[in-house]
Design an enzyme around this catalytic site. Structure first.
Site, PDB file in Angstrom:
ATOM      1  N   GLN A 185      -8.582   4.981   3.282  1.00  0.00           N
ATOM      2  CA  GLN A 185      -9.034   3.921   2.897  1.00  0.00           C
ATOM      3  C   GLN A 185      -8.317   2.809   3.629  1.00  0.00           C
ATOM      4  O   GLN A 185      -8.664   1.629   3.920  1.00  0.00           O
ATOM      5  CB  GLN A 185      -8.819   3.484   1.215  1.00  0.00           C
ATOM      6  CG  GLN A 185      -9.655   2.438   0.793  1.00  0.00           C
ATOM      7  CD  GLN A 185      -9.419   2.449  -0.787  1.00  0.00           C
ATOM      8  OE1 GLN A 185      -8.430   1.980  -1.116  1.00  0.00           O
ATOM      9  NE2 GLN A 185     -10.629   2.509  -1.540  1.00  0.00           N
ATOM     10  N   ASP A 196       4.453  10.310  -4.389  1.00  0.00           N
ATOM     11  CA  ASP A 196       3.484  11.617  -4.840  1.00  0.00           C
ATOM     12  C   ASP A 196       2.263  11.659  -3.992  1.00  0.00           C
ATOM     13  O   ASP A 196       1.565  10.405  -3.731  1.00  0.00           O
ATOM     14  CB  ASP A 196       2.757  11.240  -6.368  1.00  0.00           C
ATOM     15  CG  ASP A 196       1.765  12.355  -6.605  1.00  0.00           C
ATOM     16  OD1 ASP A 196       2.303  13.400  -7.114  1.00  0.00           O
ATOM     17  OD2 ASP A 196       0.602  12.223  -6.661  1.00  0.00           O
ATOM     18  N   TYR A 217      -5.494  15.232   0.033  1.00  0.00           N
ATOM     19  CA  TYR A 217      -5.763  13.812   0.201  1.00  0.00           C
ATOM     20  C   TYR A 217      -5.928  13.476   1.837  1.00  0.00           C
ATOM     21  O   TYR A 217      -5.004  13.769   2.547  1.00  0.00           O
ATOM     22  CB  TYR A 217      -4.651  12.853  -0.058  1.00  0.00           C
ATOM     23  CG  TYR A 217      -4.364  12.920  -1.637  1.00  0.00           C
ATOM     24  CD1 TYR A 217      -5.261  13.496  -2.513  1.00  0.00           C
ATOM     25  CD2 TYR A 217      -3.069  12.441  -2.116  1.00  0.00           C
ATOM     26  CE1 TYR A 217      -4.837  13.511  -3.941  1.00  0.00           C
ATOM     27  CE2 TYR A 217      -2.959  12.618  -3.531  1.00  0.00           C
ATOM     28  CZ  TYR A 217      -3.749  12.811  -4.347  1.00  0.00           C
ATOM     29  OH  TYR A 217      -3.584  13.010  -5.814  1.00  0.00           O
ATOM     30  N   TRP A 260      -1.545   9.608 -13.468  1.00  0.00           N
ATOM     31  CA  TRP A 260      -2.285   9.070 -12.289  1.00  0.00           C
ATOM     32  C   TRP A 260      -3.301   8.021 -12.831  1.00  0.00           C
ATOM     33  O   TRP A 260      -3.787   8.322 -14.072  1.00  0.00           O
ATOM     34  CB  TRP A 260      -2.776  10.021 -11.361  1.00  0.00           C
ATOM     35  CG  TRP A 260      -3.889  10.933 -11.772  1.00  0.00           C
ATOM     36  CD1 TRP A 260      -3.577  12.143 -12.397  1.00  0.00           C
ATOM     37  CD2 TRP A 260      -5.393  10.716 -11.826  1.00  0.00           C
ATOM     38  NE1 TRP A 260      -4.799  12.852 -12.752  1.00  0.00           N
ATOM     39  CE2 TRP A 260      -5.896  11.932 -12.341  1.00  0.00           C
ATOM     40  CE3 TRP A 260      -5.945   9.928 -11.676  1.00  0.00           C
ATOM     41  CZ2 TRP A 260      -7.329  12.352 -12.386  1.00  0.00           C
ATOM     42  CZ3 TRP A 260      -7.540  10.099 -11.409  1.00  0.00           C
ATOM     43  CH2 TRP A 260      -7.997  11.461 -11.894  1.00  0.00           C
ATOM     44  N   PRO A 289      -3.146   4.896 -13.881  1.00  0.00           N
ATOM     45  CA  PRO A 289      -2.857   4.022 -15.211  1.00  0.00           C
ATOM     46  C   PRO A 289      -3.504   2.855 -15.209  1.00  0.00           C
ATOM     47  O   PRO A 289      -3.723   2.147 -16.351  1.00  0.00           O
ATOM     48  CB  PRO A 289      -1.253   3.660 -15.037  1.00  0.00           C
ATOM     49  CG  PRO A 289      -1.045   3.703 -13.634  1.00  0.00           C
ATOM     50  CD  PRO A 289      -1.881   4.859 -13.002  1.00  0.00           C
ATOM     51  N   LYS A 320     -10.483  -7.357 -12.301  1.00  0.00           N
ATOM     52  CA  LYS A 320     -11.211  -7.884 -11.458  1.00  0.00           C
ATOM     53  C   LYS A 320     -12.865  -7.326 -11.266  1.00  0.00           C
ATOM     54  O   LYS A 320     -13.358  -8.132 -10.535  1.00  0.00           O
ATOM     55  CB  LYS A 320     -10.707  -7.386  -9.956  1.00  0.00           C
ATOM     56  CG  LYS A 320     -10.800  -5.942  -9.695  1.00  0.00           C
ATOM     57  CD  LYS A 320     -10.142  -5.805  -8.415  1.00  0.00           C
ATOM     58  CE  LYS A 320     -10.073  -4.386  -7.925  1.00  0.00           C
ATOM     59  NZ  LYS A 320      -9.299  -3.915  -6.652  1.00  0.00           N
ATOM     60  N   ARG A 363     -12.128  -0.976  -4.656  1.00  0.00           N
ATOM     61  CA  ARG A 363     -12.616   0.706  -4.685  1.00  0.00           C
ATOM     62  C   ARG A 363     -13.976   0.949  -5.139  1.00  0.00           C
ATOM     63  O   ARG A 363     -14.525   2.084  -4.884  1.00  0.00           O
ATOM     64  CB  ARG A 363     -11.517   1.410  -5.735  1.00  0.00           C
ATOM     65  CG  ARG A 363     -11.543   2.712  -5.969  1.00  0.00           C
ATOM     66  CD  ARG A 363     -10.367   3.419  -6.515  1.00  0.00           C
ATOM     67  NE  ARG A 363      -9.258   3.319  -5.606  1.00  0.00           N
ATOM     68  CZ  ARG A 363      -8.140   3.585  -5.820  1.00  0.00           C
ATOM     69  NH1 ARG A 363      -7.586   4.141  -7.000  1.00  0.00           N
ATOM     70  NH2 ARG A 363      -7.064   3.496  -4.832  1.00  0.00           N
TER      71      ARG A 363
END
Length: 336
Positions: free
Chosen positions: A27, A49, A54, A205, A207, A216, A228
């Site tokens: 991204q 992490d 990924y 992960w 949070p 937003k 996202r």
């Protein structure tokens, strides 16, 4: 920055952990990704992490390049194994001995390090005997390629079984990495009590619920361009469970709470997960350095009982607490 022990180990990690899921190698352009890592280091974050899956290994490469030149002993680097990588062949997935041994070597090369501090099973592998998996992890530890072992999105029963085998093999299973936020509390009734009993910490992960808890995303309005929720590379799919007007309306109720405390909604969200004593650290992602700086400040926020109660009242029945969802969301068979 503040630090907490990881499980019953003697290793401390930073309370905010920089994670590069959905960003590095995918991204966010490499220069921006490296700027975010630099911002994390400048904020005192020492824990990072990632995972081999990924961006199909590219995220590890970007992180390794971004951390090059840093004193290795001052960092805690975590990575994971399970999901398909590379050409995604029949053995390029799962927690078999073959895949674990090959994957740790690939991860170390990409991360430009001789060892990781924490090596994690990214999911439960229903097709490999747990004894095989834990023996492979034990051999990775004994070879000096990892200091500790962790798991991600395992049920309480799976964690208990893995922890028992790890103890028999003389290694430490010290962490669980689940999704956890104000909106997603499925670990609280079973996973957390089990981990407290066993001396296992949560490193959580999402949070901020993939950005939803920043406020937003507004009910009845399209997602902001570049957010996202508009990312077709994977972000939009993951965030979709929260993108309905009931949830988004309730989230807006959190803004007065954050305003009264003089903090951002993101800081409120991160501080909320850190209020759980079984949480050793919260993984924060970012596409811009200023996001890292903002979220890292959450370690200085203390939420009293009245604030926690106000958060519960603001969110009401949109909170998801069903413990069975951990198992239901796990792959029943290997993805390939």
């Amino acid at each position: 920055m503040k630090f907490r022990y990881l499980g019953n180990s003697g290793m401390k990690i930073s309370e905010t952990i920089y994670g590069n899921w959905l960003t590095h190698g995918s991204q966010v352009e490499n220069d921006a990704a490296k700027a975010c890592v630099r911002a994390a280091l400048d904020a005192g974050i020492s824990s990072f992490d990632t995972a081999d899956v990924y961006a199909n290994t590219a995220a590890e490469t970007v992180l390794g390049e971004a951390l090059a030149g840093e004193r290795r002993e001052s960092l805690e680097i975590f990575t994971k194994v399970y999901w398909p990588t590379g050409p995604k062949g029949h053995n390029d997935v799962g927690l078999s001995r073959k895949h674990i041994m090959e994957s740790i070597n690939g991860s170390l090369t990409r991360l430009k390090t001789d060892y990781v501090d924490l090596y994690q099973a990214h999911r439960w592998d229903a097709e490999t005997p747990l004894e095989e998996t834990m023996q492979a992890f034990a051999d990775v530890v004994r070879a000096g390629k990892a200091h500790y072992i962790g798991v991600s999105e395992w049920t309480a029963g799976q964690i208990r079984a893995g922890h028992a085998l790890a103890k028999d093999l003389g290694i430490q299973l010290v962490s669980s990495q689940p999704q956890y936020s104000m909106l997603w509390r499925v670990i609280e009734s079973e996973v957390v009590p089990t981990c407290e009993e066993l001396g296992v910490s949560q490193i959580v992960w999402s949070p901020v619920a993939q950005g939803v808890l920043t406020g937003k995303y507004l009910p009845g309005q399209p997602a902001p361009e570049g957010s996202r929720a508009t990312d077709e590379k994977g972000g939009a799919n993951m965030i979709s469970r929260f993108m309905n007007d009931d949830v988004l309306t309730r989230v807006q109720n959190l803004k007065p709470i954050a305003d009264d405390l003089g903090i951002t909604m993101a800081q409120l969200a991160v501080a909320w997960v850190l209020a759980n004593p079984n949480v050793a650290g919260a993984i924060i992602g970012a596409s811009r350095p200023e996001q890292v700086v903002d979220n890292a400040k959450a370690v200085d926020v203390t939420l009293d009982a009245d604030v926690l109660a106000a958060i519960d009242a603001a969110l009401g029945d949109v909170v998801q607490s069903d413990a069975d969802l951990t198992a239901k969301n796990a792959p029943a068979t290997r993805p390939v």
